[in-house]
Design a protein around this motif. Sequence first.
Motif, PDB file in Angstrom:
ATOM      1  N   GLN A  81       0.868  -1.188   0.000  1.00 19.89           N
ATOM      2  CA  GLN A  81       0.000   0.000   0.000  1.00 19.89           C
ATOM      3  C   GLN A  81       0.899   1.230   0.000  1.00 19.89           C
ATOM      4  O   GLN A  81       1.363   1.650  -1.049  1.00 19.89           O
ATOM      5  N   CYS A  82       1.198   1.775   1.171  1.00 20.91           N
ATOM      6  CA  CYS A  82       2.084   2.938   1.143  1.00 20.91           C
ATOM      7  C   CYS A  82       3.503   2.514   0.821  1.00 20.91           C
ATOM      8  O   CYS A  82       4.312   3.327   0.394  1.00 20.91           O
ATOM      9  N   GLY A  83       3.824   1.251   1.055  1.00 25.08           N
ATOM     10  CA  GLY A  83       5.123   0.724   0.655  1.00 25.08           C
ATOM     11  C   GLY A  83       6.272   1.043   1.582  1.00 25.08           C
ATOM     12  O   GLY A  83       7.392   0.603   1.351  1.00 25.08           O
ATOM     13  N   CYS A 101       6.860   0.007   4.558  1.00 23.43           N
ATOM     14  CA  CYS A 101       7.340  -1.175   5.260  1.00 23.43           C
ATOM     15  C   CYS A 101       7.874  -2.224   4.294  1.00 23.43           C
ATOM     16  O   CYS A 101       8.469  -3.208   4.734  1.00 23.43           O
ATOM     17  N   CYS A 146       3.429  -3.160   9.845  1.00 22.83           N
ATOM     18  CA  CYS A 146       2.782  -2.545   8.695  1.00 22.83           C
ATOM     19  C   CYS A 146       1.464  -1.988   9.194  1.00 22.83           C
ATOM     20  O   CYS A 146       0.669  -2.707   9.789  1.00 22.83           O
ATOM     21  N   ARG A 147       1.249  -0.717   8.981  1.00 23.73           N
ATOM     22  CA  ARG A 147       0.017  -0.108   9.467  1.00 23.73           C
ATOM     23  C   ARG A 147      -1.063  -0.099   8.393  1.00 23.73           C
ATOM     24  O   ARG A 147      -2.183   0.266   8.663  1.00 23.73           O
ATOM     25  N   CYS A 148      -0.716  -0.477   7.160  1.00 20.47           N
ATOM     26  CA  CYS A 148      -1.678  -0.342   6.060  1.00 20.47           C
ATOM     27  C   CYS A 148      -2.427  -1.622   5.723  1.00 20.47           C
ATOM     28  O   CYS A 148      -3.606  -1.577   5.402  1.00 20.47           O
TER      29      CYS A 148
HETATM   30  S1  FES Z   1       2.175  -0.762   3.322  1.00 18.67           S
HETATM   31 FE1  FES Z   1       2.133   1.020   4.555  1.00 18.67          FE
HETATM   32  S2  FES Z   1       3.130   0.356   6.347  1.00 18.67           S
HETATM   33 FE2  FES Z   1       2.979  -1.439   5.197  1.00 18.67          FE
END
Ligand code: FES
Lengths: 298, 773, 170
Positions: free
Chosen positions: C100-102, C104, C140-142
């Motif tokens: 997602q945000c990448g 991590c 990973c928060r996403c």
């Molecule tokens: S994809 Fe955003 S913290 Fe893992």
Amino acid sequence: MWELKEYRIAGSIGEAVAMMRRGPGKGVYIAGGTDLFLFPPACDYVVDINHVGMSNIARTPDGDLFIGAAATLHDIATCPLVTGFAGGLVSAAAAHCGNRPVRTTATIGGNLCNALPSADLAPALLALDAVCYIADEDSQESLPLEEFFTGPRRTVLDGRLLVGIALSAASGGWRAAARRLTRSAEDIALVQVAVALEIDGDRVGAARIALGSVAPVPMRAMLAEALVEGELIANLDPDRLADAAAIAAGECEPIDDHRASAEYRREMVGVLTRRLLASVLAGSTDTSPGTDNEGGAA
Amino acid sequence: MTDFVNNRAGGAQVGRNVTKIDAFKLARGEPVYTDDVHPAGMLWAKVLGSPHAHARILDVDASRALALPGVVDVAWHRQVKPILHTRAGQSHPEPSPYDTVIMPDKARHMGDRVAIVVAETLAIAEQALGLIDVKYEVLPALTDMDEALARTDVLVHEVADPRGIAEGGRSNVAARIDKQVGDVSAALKTCDHVVERTYWLPRVQASHIEPHVAISWLDEDGRLVVRTSTQVPFHLRRILARILELKEADIRVVKPRVGGGFGDKQEMVMEDIVALMTLRTKRPVRLEFTRTEELTSARCRHPQRIVMTTGVMNDGTIIANRMNVTADTGAYGSHALTVQGNTGQKVLPMYPCANIHFQVTCLYTNNPISGAFRGYGAPQGCFALESHIDEVAKVLGMDRLELRKKNHIRLGDTDPLSAKLGEGREGLSRVIRSTGLETAIEMGCDAIGWTRKRPPSAPHLRRGLGMALAMQGSGIAGVDWGAATVKLNEDGSVNLAVGATDIGQGSDTVLAQMCAQELGISYEKVRVLSSDTDLTPFDVGAYASSTTYVSGGAVVKAAQQMRDQLAGVFAEKWACPAGDVVFGDDNVSCGPDKAMTMAELATHALYAAKMQPAATASHMSNESPPPFAAQFADVEVDPETGEVFLRRFVSAVDCGTPIHPGMAEGQIEGAVSQAIGYALFEEVIVDRAGKVKNPNFLDYKIASALDMPEMVTILVPTMEPSGPYGVKAAGEVPIDGPAPAIVNAICDAVGARLCRIPATPERVWRQIKEAGE
Amino acid sequence: MKIVVKLNGRNREWEAAPGATLLSVLRDGPQEPRMTSVKRGCETGDCGACTVLLDGQPVNSCVVAAARAHGHAVTTIEGLAGDPLMTALQAALVEHAAVQCGYCSPGMLVSLYHLLKECRAAGTTPGDHAIREALSGNLCRCTGYVKPVAAATAVAATLAAVGRAEAGAR
Ligand code: FES
Ligand SMILES: Cc1cc2nc3c(=O)[nH]c(=O)nc-3n(C[C@H](O)[C@H](O)[C@H](O)COP(=O)(O)OP(=O)(O)OC[C@H]3O[C@@H](n4cnc5c(N)ncnc54)[C@H](O)[C@@H]3O)c2cc1C
Ligand code: FES
């Protein structure tokens, strides 16, 4: 950033202690550094002890288990010599510290010398009568682990080096189990209990109940142990175990902090001690919390 | 109403799991985030945070710090013009109180800004902090909401908000709401049962893994450029212009890839600092928060106390609902009014009834600052309401599922509250025009085994099931809007410029899919440029789950306009009616013998017709159609230790028609993981002095891979008429239900009702003891 | 102090403060190129955004002294570009929508790479728990970990199949 003037790398045990004593200013040993980098102490230099030959894990000819102070938690968690010793009590404790990358560099020596009440290896080692080996510039000393801790973040070391830990061959055959309570899967323990019993036919021989996070230092519940030690297994009915557990709960000296109250910690010492005694006596080995034979070396 | 005519072109670009367009570069670790590129000559900034929760900053002596080689500048309140504003990062006119200046003369929470240092290296900047001498007059710290409400002798803010939102100077009230439909007090007297309970919600933090980070510099024309990890580039430009007294034309805000935001990056947490220091030093300046600063000085979810009062008849008909919220906004009033407004507005309509009363008192304290965080007030309200419904069912002796089924909102129902409560002003009324809630309940029940509760896995454990329903919105009706520009290139590729902010949720990809769908080309032909205030059209930013629904609408409109242009060009060349031109599979045609590829048509347009096919469109919706969720938890509880083992979690979510089902699922799974933390272990613990006791990940626990249960995620597609392709939002609604579902399951397992989360082992243990007594 | 390391297969000499972490030297410079795959998320060893391989073992570089790497090999994602296993893992993460945000992702990939390499050497296939255990240091928060675990499971299954095919061929 950690304001250090010098990073010294020692090549031998003697050199490490000499480098530490040399000054000028204040120095600390560094092994994995996983504690030190969290809250860097004010000091002038560090002495790296990863290359002094203390990373070994070995069985001595008479069957004792020796773990070098610089052995990493990952090695301890996976080494067959440790996983096969006393039901894997020590390896399981190591496996529960932090996460995989932390265990690559974190050491048993750092865990003990950091001397937090919650140090995860301490209860397991205390329950197996661990002995510490300590080196000064020109002398060596050994003492029981119980005497090693003198307070939160304080030990007997005073500039000396912890060389390693020895567990006697006999304790390797004890039946043991441990449990730690946490808020999430990976967390500083709220309460730790480790139980080890020497089963000698229809009797319990030695009995050890070790506790963590419930006193200024990791401790043994000796009064509770006394209730079990040397007893006929047949006499150790649920009431008796409950009595021992209640005594253990009385022996600890927990405090309130933001993670848990003293009251809860004390009660949990009772609950976990009772269950662990029962499951060790029953010979169960399953290790995960929340499973049937709850209370194995988890 | 602005319904979308879905006369889309051929081919299936939406509704399919295409490759996220930025994923490979992220997975390769390429330099794409704010801190990955450092301009030459960059200075490193650090903030000197207050050691006191409440103290006047009498004097700052920076001479020792400035004498340290490598220190370039130190700024504090005497040197910075105090222009009142809010850092909340909302649309103009902002509904949050103007209670903030760049450098305050009074610290209002531990860690509040006292001075800013910039130096040649980070180490020097850190060292310099210790060399700044500050004289404080320490004031009594208000860290308890009730004390803050009771006292007027100690005021967190001594100056009133110029626009009358907060009661600075008179009281510590940052916002009040009191709205009623019908007459609750009168109605309660007629009910067979009145159930009242109080619920407490903790302070939690978004904990995006990339901290707040910003870098600013002056470009060759002397304009201020701010490259920052933000959700709201356009709002930032507007706020920065005002408080730094620059023209908006002289500011450029650029958002590169962002490592998670979740609302916390809607706030202007630090952009004003780097901008200020760049203007002072004329050099590039970088500031990044440490995790400790994140947990003490970024934003948290508002802690609340909610009193729920519900009147019901014996047959389960809900007659009246009152929700009374007391909330802690901390040191500043970021989102004080609107988050709390959402607590009722997004939650109470789940069970429509003739009498609804919603009251809020939101207080300033000297605690860490609250603000926007995914769900935006709804997780708090949903926890209270959905816990309460179980309590009501218990009082009635009625099945909790039946009670919900009997009362929940249905297709065609009017949401009674939304007309009374907009974004801090009168809102727009809302009629439910799409809902998959019934199906979601059914499928969720089936997946969790609602009627087939499994036995405990061990004799010492107890098993329980719990559920919760949730609804949210899709953008802020009548407020949120966005724009998009499309432009065709001669190879048939398209540049899509959007103000919408991709913060990891994948909006660039989804918008590319929508654009491609309209033009009948492959999404890979769309090059997305997002969130650069110089180059892209306006957008309010990524919040309120608005991006796909609102910004997507703009993309669809712009693409449709360009498609009409292209149809005209094609029709002229081939002498056919423009209305018969068909787009699809990268081709444009009219009948079997008149066809060309998109690239050929583009080349024709540019070189023969000599026109640039391009369009800009804006989109705003007067509606905010709610997505719905039915969520279910299967837990085991160890009654002796209070440990909770979450075994299985089911989310059945109606987010309209998903454009990218995989990413919609990802939104749900991620939201659930955050909510599991909310339910079981997350809490920023603040002591009476205002000090955060667990300001790091050692002690502030967020869910790891080992904390996750078996997860079942079910998308329940519906067709929302007001959304492009029938979409609604997916990002927020799934974060609302997990906490009440889990706590309801705990109650089912051991009979103990936790009115306070997180349900730590100790709290569960204590509640079991109390329930037994 | 001077630190000599083998970074991604090439010998390098760093000038670093004695108290510097491996993370700060890899990420912040002044030595170029900066390893931007190595991210800063917590600096307490908890989030794993800074995970790198030290002599082939995963470490959180924020709690390892830069000096500790003296005379050792450090590997980051940059150094595994083109490695077949890493490429397969990256592709799997991308295709499973696990990025997602990448932020991590590089750290996760390093942990998974290490796990699968170890399993391949041991001739085993990691199950769900082993994968979660390996990822437990990568917050990973996403994603809620669902898709990352699925991606890793898929790569592990492919490796197992390849392993069986190779064994069959022999
Ligand atoms: S994809 Fe955003 S913290 Fe893992
Ligand atoms: C993310 C994370 C999670 C953690 N989780 C846990 C956990 O669950 N349980 C737990 O118990 N711990 C945990 N820790 C703490 C830490 O990792 C362990 O205590 C580890 O074993 C410390 O070892 P080290 O080699 O890294 O110690 P270092 O940081 O190198 O040293 C720690 C202290 O011990 C001294 N020291 C080290 N070795 C010697 C020696 N041989 N002789 C004399 N003094 C010495 C050092 O001077 C220093 O004061 C965690 C740490 C991190 C970063
Ligand atoms: S930055 Fe190293 S583990 Fe988080």
